[in-house]
Design a protein around this motif. Structure first.
Motif, PDB file in Angstrom:
ATOM      1  N   ASN A   1       7.824 -23.914  37.136  1.00 52.55           N
ATOM      2  CA  ASN A   1       8.332 -24.604  38.312  1.00 52.55           C
ATOM      3  C   ASN A   1       9.855 -24.541  38.261  1.00 52.55           C
ATOM      4  N   VAL A   2      10.478 -23.934  39.257  1.00 53.58           N
ATOM      5  CA  VAL A   2      11.920 -23.702  39.268  1.00 53.58           C
ATOM      6  C   VAL A   2      12.705 -25.002  39.162  1.00 53.58           C
ATOM      7  N   GLU A   3      12.353 -25.982  39.952  1.00 57.69           N
ATOM      8  CA  GLU A   3      13.105 -27.237  39.965  1.00 57.69           C
ATOM      9  C   GLU A   3      13.066 -27.927  38.601  1.00 57.69           C
ATOM     10  N   VAL A   4      11.877 -27.979  37.997  1.00 53.88           N
ATOM     11  CA  VAL A   4      11.724 -28.625  36.688  1.00 53.88           C
ATOM     12  C   VAL A   4      12.512 -27.851  35.631  1.00 53.88           C
ATOM     13  N   ALA A   5      12.409 -26.534  35.659  1.00 49.05           N
ATOM     14  CA  ALA A   5      13.107 -25.709  34.678  1.00 49.05           C
ATOM     15  C   ALA A   5      14.623 -25.839  34.811  1.00 49.05           C
ATOM     16  N   ILE A   6      15.128 -25.837  36.029  1.00 48.13           N
ATOM     17  CA  ILE A   6      16.572 -25.970  36.249  1.00 48.13           C
ATOM     18  C   ILE A   6      17.053 -27.339  35.772  1.00 48.13           C
ATOM     19  N   GLU A   7      16.272 -28.369  35.998  1.00 46.26           N
ATOM     20  CA  GLU A   7      16.639 -29.711  35.528  1.00 46.26           C
ATOM     21  C   GLU A   7      16.704 -29.743  34.005  1.00 46.26           C
ATOM     22  N   LYS A   8      15.770 -29.080  33.336  1.00 49.29           N
ATOM     23  CA  LYS A   8      15.784 -29.011  31.869  1.00 49.29           C
ATOM     24  C   LYS A   8      17.024 -28.273  31.381  1.00 49.29           C
ATOM     25  N   VAL A   9      17.374 -27.184  32.054  1.00 47.25           N
ATOM     26  CA  VAL A   9      18.569 -26.419  31.686  1.00 47.25           C
ATOM     27  C   VAL A   9      19.815 -27.281  31.847  1.00 47.25           C
ATOM     28  N   LYS A  10      19.911 -28.007  32.950  1.00 43.14           N
ATOM     29  CA  LYS A  10      21.072 -28.880  33.181  1.00 43.14           C
ATOM     30  C   LYS A  10      21.183 -29.940  32.093  1.00 43.14           C
ATOM     31  N   LYS A  11      20.068 -30.546  31.722  1.00 45.27           N
ATOM     32  CA  LYS A  11      20.077 -31.548  30.662  1.00 45.27           C
ATOM     33  C   LYS A  11      20.501 -30.926  29.337  1.00 45.27           C
ATOM     34  N   GLY A  12      20.027 -29.713  29.079  1.00 44.65           N
ATOM     35  CA  GLY A  12      20.411 -29.005  27.857  1.00 44.65           C
ATOM     36  C   GLY A  12      21.906 -28.715  27.810  1.00 44.65           C
ATOM     37  N   ILE A  13      22.468 -28.325  28.933  1.00 46.70           N
ATOM     38  CA  ILE A  13      23.906 -28.051  29.018  1.00 46.70           C
ATOM     39  C   ILE A  13      24.704 -29.328  28.786  1.00 46.70           C
ATOM     40  N   GLU A  14      24.274 -30.430  29.401  1.00 47.71           N
ATOM     41  CA  GLU A  14      24.947 -31.721  29.215  1.00 47.71           C
ATOM     42  C   GLU A  14      24.902 -32.143  27.754  1.00 47.71           C
TER      43      GLU A  14
END
Length: 119
Positions: free
Chosen positions: A56-69
């Motif tokens: 799921n693109v939205e879920v994956a992008i949110e995980k990436v953003k959290k990882g970057i933070e």
């Protein structure tokens, strides 16, 4: 153990593409570099197809953003100690002792440093 070779790249979201399969890193890079892309390399076409189907693109992008933070926070509050070469037997004994006391090597080194500095 050797890493498996990435023969396929699944681009879930890239520069003007979605759910695209490419067979070279050069092509994948062209479609993802400089763009908030979502992609991953795989050894087999079957793995690529499964990834494109279930991610799921939205879920994956949110995980990436959290990882970057998280990475930014860690880098802002920590420093790396330079790596060093140690006697193999000493390292093996150290790792064994860490397992015996139920701590990771990082935890033990951090505790030793704190104890040494604060004494």
């Amino acid at each position: 153990m050797a890493k498996s070779r990435k023969n396929y790249y699944a681009i879930k979201k890239g520069k003007g593409v979605e759910n695209k399969i490419v067979t070279s890193w050069a092509e994948c890079e062209k479609l993802t570099k400089g763009y908030p892309a979502l992609y991953k390399g795989f050894a087999t076409k079957e793995e690529v197809l499964q990834y494109l189907e279930v991610v799921n693109v939205e879920v994956a992008i949110e995980k990436v953003k959290k990882g970057i933070e998280y990475t930014k926070k860690v880098k802002a509050t920590t420093k790396t100690i330079p790596a060093m070469r140690l006697d193999k037997e000493l390292v093996e004994q150290f790792n064994k002792k860490c397992k015996e006391i139920g701590l990771t090597d990082k935890q033990v080194i951090e505790r030793l440093l704190k104890e040494w500095i604060l004494d």
